[in-house]
Write a protein that holds these residues in place. Structure first.
Motif, mmCIF file in Angstrom:
data_model
loop_
_atom_site.group_PDB
_atom_site.id
_atom_site.type_symbol
_atom_site.label_atom_id
_atom_site.label_comp_id
_atom_site.label_asym_id
_atom_site.label_seq_id
_atom_site.Cartn_x
_atom_site.Cartn_y
_atom_site.Cartn_z
ATOM 1 N N GLU A 73 -12.810 3.903 -8.136
ATOM 2 C CA GLU A 73 -13.371 2.871 -7.587
ATOM 3 C C GLU A 73 -14.140 1.798 -8.334
ATOM 4 O O GLU A 73 -14.470 2.279 -9.581
ATOM 5 C CB GLU A 73 -14.885 3.550 -6.881
ATOM 6 N N GLY A 74 -14.069 0.510 -8.208
ATOM 7 C CA GLY A 74 -14.526 -0.451 -9.151
ATOM 8 C C GLY A 74 -13.401 -1.031 -9.967
ATOM 9 O O GLY A 74 -13.320 -2.132 -10.588
ATOM 10 N N ASP A 75 -12.449 -0.234 -10.075
ATOM 11 C CA ASP A 75 -11.163 -0.540 -10.985
ATOM 12 C C ASP A 75 -10.164 -1.740 -10.385
ATOM 13 O O ASP A 75 -10.322 -1.743 -9.022
ATOM 14 C CB ASP A 75 -10.391 0.568 -11.388
ATOM 15 N N GLU A 76 -9.259 -2.285 -10.928
ATOM 16 C CA GLU A 76 -8.288 -3.286 -10.241
ATOM 17 C C GLU A 76 -6.974 -3.050 -10.943
ATOM 18 O O GLU A 76 -6.822 -2.563 -12.173
ATOM 19 C CB GLU A 76 -8.752 -4.524 -10.345
ATOM 20 N N VAL A 77 -6.075 -3.054 -10.145
ATOM 21 C CA VAL A 77 -4.700 -2.750 -10.469
ATOM 22 C C VAL A 77 -3.836 -3.958 -10.002
ATOM 23 O O VAL A 77 -3.758 -4.107 -8.679
ATOM 24 C CB VAL A 77 -4.076 -1.529 -9.714
ATOM 25 N N ILE A 78 -2.894 -4.567 -10.734
ATOM 26 C CA ILE A 78 -2.323 -5.569 -10.468
ATOM 27 C C ILE A 78 -0.679 -4.857 -9.993
ATOM 28 O O ILE A 78 -0.195 -4.193 -10.603
ATOM 29 C CB ILE A 78 -2.054 -6.444 -11.730
ATOM 30 N N ILE A 79 -0.404 -5.520 -8.845
ATOM 31 C CA ILE A 79 1.214 -5.202 -8.141
ATOM 32 C C ILE A 79 1.516 -6.453 -7.694
ATOM 33 O O ILE A 79 0.965 -7.516 -7.447
ATOM 34 C CB ILE A 79 0.885 -4.092 -6.969
ATOM 35 N N LEU A 100 -2.960 -8.735 -5.727
ATOM 36 C CA LEU A 100 -1.480 -9.265 -5.466
ATOM 37 C C LEU A 100 -1.059 -10.250 -6.345
ATOM 38 O O LEU A 100 -1.918 -11.331 -6.412
ATOM 39 C CB LEU A 100 -1.554 -9.478 -4.122
ATOM 40 N N VAL A 101 -0.043 -10.166 -7.085
ATOM 41 C CA VAL A 101 0.561 -11.541 -7.686
ATOM 42 C C VAL A 101 1.939 -11.765 -7.231
ATOM 43 O O VAL A 101 2.763 -10.933 -6.784
ATOM 44 C CB VAL A 101 0.660 -10.843 -9.154
ATOM 45 N N ASP A 102 2.295 -13.142 -7.120
ATOM 46 C CA ASP A 102 3.515 -13.492 -6.667
ATOM 47 C C ASP A 102 4.718 -12.939 -7.720
ATOM 48 O O ASP A 102 4.439 -12.561 -8.496
ATOM 49 C CB ASP A 102 3.407 -15.109 -6.642
ATOM 50 N N ILE A 103 5.765 -13.264 -7.049
ATOM 51 C CA ILE A 103 7.216 -12.660 -7.591
ATOM 52 C C ILE A 103 7.835 -14.081 -8.234
ATOM 53 O O ILE A 103 7.883 -15.285 -7.926
ATOM 54 C CB ILE A 103 8.006 -12.098 -6.565
ATOM 55 N N ASP A 104 8.761 -13.442 -8.984
ATOM 56 C CA ASP A 104 9.862 -14.764 -9.497
ATOM 57 C C ASP A 104 10.925 -14.777 -8.703
ATOM 58 O O ASP A 104 11.357 -14.089 -8.076
ATOM 59 C CB ASP A 104 10.346 -14.062 -11.155
ATOM 60 N N ASN A 120 -8.946 -9.239 -15.076
ATOM 61 C CA ASN A 120 -10.576 -9.357 -15.459
ATOM 62 C C ASN A 120 -10.770 -8.217 -16.207
ATOM 63 O O ASN A 120 -10.144 -7.381 -16.569
ATOM 64 C CB ASN A 120 -11.045 -10.007 -14.284
ATOM 65 N N ASN A 121 -12.197 -7.942 -16.460
ATOM 66 C CA ASN A 121 -12.622 -7.121 -17.305
ATOM 67 C C ASN A 121 -12.677 -5.643 -16.260
ATOM 68 O O ASN A 121 -12.913 -4.507 -17.017
ATOM 69 C CB ASN A 121 -14.339 -7.267 -17.731
ATOM 70 N N ARG A 122 -12.357 -5.788 -14.934
ATOM 71 C CA ARG A 122 -12.170 -4.634 -14.181
ATOM 72 C C ARG A 122 -10.630 -4.108 -13.953
ATOM 73 O O ARG A 122 -10.441 -3.262 -13.410
ATOM 74 C CB ARG A 122 -12.554 -4.934 -12.906
ATOM 75 N N THR A 123 -9.695 -4.986 -14.687
ATOM 76 C CA THR A 123 -8.155 -4.683 -14.501
ATOM 77 C C THR A 123 -8.154 -3.172 -15.457
ATOM 78 O O THR A 123 -8.365 -3.487 -16.557
ATOM 79 C CB THR A 123 -7.444 -5.886 -15.033
ATOM 80 N N ARG A 124 -7.365 -2.389 -14.877
ATOM 81 C CA ARG A 124 -6.844 -1.250 -15.574
ATOM 82 C C ARG A 124 -5.668 -0.911 -15.700
ATOM 83 O O ARG A 124 -5.149 -0.323 -16.683
ATOM 84 C CB ARG A 124 -7.562 0.125 -14.788
ATOM 85 N N ALA A 125 -4.863 -1.426 -14.730
ATOM 86 C CA ALA A 125 -3.376 -1.048 -14.863
ATOM 87 C C ALA A 125 -2.454 -1.985 -14.135
ATOM 88 O O ALA A 125 -3.239 -2.815 -13.228
ATOM 89 C CB ALA A 125 -2.982 0.265 -14.174
ATOM 90 N N ILE A 126 -1.174 -2.121 -14.427
ATOM 91 C CA ILE A 126 -0.079 -2.783 -13.673
ATOM 92 C C ILE A 126 0.838 -2.114 -13.159
ATOM 93 O O ILE A 126 1.342 -1.117 -14.020
ATOM 94 C CB ILE A 126 0.393 -4.075 -14.656
ATOM 95 N N ILE A 127 1.388 -2.177 -11.908
ATOM 96 C CA ILE A 127 2.321 -1.556 -11.418
ATOM 97 C C ILE A 127 3.590 -2.447 -11.091
ATOM 98 O O ILE A 127 3.596 -3.148 -10.289
ATOM 99 C CB ILE A 127 2.103 -0.722 -10.184
#
Length: 374
Positions: A73-79, A100-104, A120-127
């Motif tokens: 809870e409170g963390d952010e994950v980029i996908i 959510l991040v756009d694709i190439d 940002n300062n809440r981002t913890r991971a990228i999938i």
């Protein structure tokens, strides 16, 4: 052609029956038995990883990976915005917020140029998701993760055996997750696995996978865990599949090569691109309808193919277009994933497919496209 051509099927012509029969004859049919350990070790070795933690499916593998890293809870994950829903659902299970991040537009994978905009300062991971067998730009992803001290969880559900700069996907991040669903490159019916080179994460995931139980004190629970174990029956099928994975990949590459020969120069069709230092694998054969040359829609083409007994599948829907997920786009610029999804179709790949079937599918697509050229 009167025979129906399905989108995919499992090739179970190796030792699958023999190994499953052994499970039944020895009565080792649940999550204990030799095949679980052998499959975990064998698949980890195949991917050049130290540890493999088999799970009940690919979605539980993703959830287990996130939980073991303490994401909540409170963390952010980029996908990426274009992926199967399991990727975003696993993040939501933890209480974290997916971003959510756009694709190439060329690789159809997460656009590495846009990732930093969502950090940002809440981002913890990228999938990163190796979508439709195409490896992501792992050098840049690792660089970004190191810069911002982020975890990488590779979603390799559709990319068994794919390579980036000569290294198999699944070994670039902290944890990698694979699916062994029935339509995947190798299968256990339902099943998944987490790979890691970190001893501590290996031990953590094994505890969480087995109800959070103390491995040295049965029925004593150290923390809240899950029943995410793979059965010996599933692993028996998986081990037999693993014995033939190189053979199966060669057959799939040959099917892709024949499709390429037929479709690459076809007006109205855009085939999946290849990139230097990225050795993609053929899960399904993925194409785009070229809107500059062909007026037929994705959905209509799928219906037309079905009239000729050819099964096919649309690309995944962009996550931001579904009501339950649309609030997770960090900005409104997700146009590439929206467009690629509308154009994308996956064609049948069955390892027993002969050239006659590939030519038949290709000729029908050519016929339909020619009738709808702009």
């Amino acid at each position: 052609m009167s025979e129906f051509i399905p989108i995919a099927s499992s090739d179970l012509t190796g030792n699958e029956l023999k190994y499953v029969q052994e499970c039944i004859e020895t009565n080792w049919i649940s999550s204990k038995g030799r095949f679980v350990k052998e499959f975990e070790e064998g698949f980890a070795k195949y991917c050049n990883s130290k540890y493999g933690i088999a799970t009940s499916n690919g979605t539980t593998a993703l959830h287990l990976a996130l939980e073991s890293l303490g994401i909540g809870e409170g963390d952010e994950v980029i996908i990426p915005n274009l992926t199967f829903a399991a990727t975003i659902n696993a993040v939501l299970y933890t209480g974290a917020i997916p971003v959510l991040v756009d694709i190439d537009e060329n690789s159809w994978n997460i656009n590495v140029k846009k990732i930093e905009e969502g950090i940002n300062n809440r981002t913890r991971a990228i999938i990163p998701v190796h979508l439709y067998g195409q490896p992501c730009d792992m050098d840049r992803l690792v660089e970004i993760a190191n810069k911002y001290n982020l975890y990488i969880i590779e979603d390799c559900a559709e990319a068994h055996g794919a390579e980036y700069k000569g290294q198999k996907v699944g070994g670039f991040g902290d944890i990698a997750c694979f699916s062994f669903y029935g339509n995947k490159i190798i299968t256990t019916g339902e099943g998944g696995i987490c790979l890691t080179n970190d001893k501590r994460l290996n031990e953590k995931m094994r505890i969480l996978r087995d109800h959070g139980m103390n491995p040295k004190k049965r029925y004593w629970h150290k923390e809240i865990g899950y029943n995410y174990r793979m059965t010996n029956l599933q692993a028996a099928i998986g081990l037999a599949q693993l014995e033939r994975i190189d053979e199966l990949l060669i057959k799939r590459r040959e099917i892709a090569r024949k499709y390429d020969a037929n479709l690459k120069e076809m007006k109205g069709i855009i085939t999946q691109k290849s990139f230097k230092n990225r050795d993609k694998v053929c899960w399904l054969y993925s194409i785009l309808i070229d809107p500059n040359n062909c007026s037929i829609s994705r959905d209509r083409l799928i219906k037309e193919l079905l009239n000729y007994n050819i099964d096919s599948r649309p690309f995944f829907y962009p996550l931001n277009k579904m009501d339950i997920y649309k609030k997770y786009g960090f900005d409104n610029n997700l146009e590439i994933s929206e467009q690629i999804s509308l154009q994308g179709i996956n064609l049948p790949v069955l390892v027993e497919m002969n050239e006659e079937k590939i030519n038949y599918i290709s000729n029908i697509i050519n016929k339909i496209c020619c009738e709808n050229l702009i």
